[in-house]
Write an enzyme that holds these catalytic residues in place. Structure first.
Site: not given
Length: 134
Positions: A42, A44, A55, A85, A88
């Site tokens: 991930n 940010e 993902e 999430c 994803c």
């Protein structure tokens, strides 16, 4: 590649997460239909909206390299367990309708799911085809 090896790659990807705001690390690793392996973490951004999940990072890397089918994807994160999430899940649905989804805490502690387990009654390309028939 077996599940433990794929989970190890996801754990390695998790270490590269760029998460200066949430401090919540996620890693993913996937195997494509042509047996290539891609990883993602991930990433940010201060304004959060452009943030990209692990993902989708892995999936979009695979797509950009010409692999459009996901056979297996492993996801690891800072919570035990860390599930994809909703966004994803929809992306996994698009490229891995029959994919095995591994949600792992470690190489020895994991469970396997399908997209139907995680996103029942999903919307996909066939729904667009059905709409054109009306």
């Amino acid at each position: 590649m077996n599940n433990k090896e794929l989970i190890k790659k996801a754990l390695d990807a998790k270490k590269r997460a760029y998460v200066p705001y949430s401090h919540f690390h996620v890693g993913a690793a996937l195997i494509t239909g042509d047996d290539k392996v891609y990883t993602g973490c991930n990433i940010e951004i201060a304004s959060y909206s452009p943030t990209l999940c692990a993902e989708r990072t892995a999936i979009f890397k695979a797509i950009s390299e010409g692999s459009t089918e996901i056979k297996t994807i492993a996801v690891v994160g800072d919570s035990n367990p860390t599930f994809p999430c909703g966004v994803c899940r929809q992306v996994i649905r698009e490229f891995g309708k029959n994919a095995k989804i591994i949600i792992a805490n470690s190489e020895d502690d994991y469970k396997e799911y399908t997209i139907d387990d995680l996103l029942p009654h999903s919307f996909g390309p066939e729904d667009l085809d059905n709409a054109k028939k009306d």
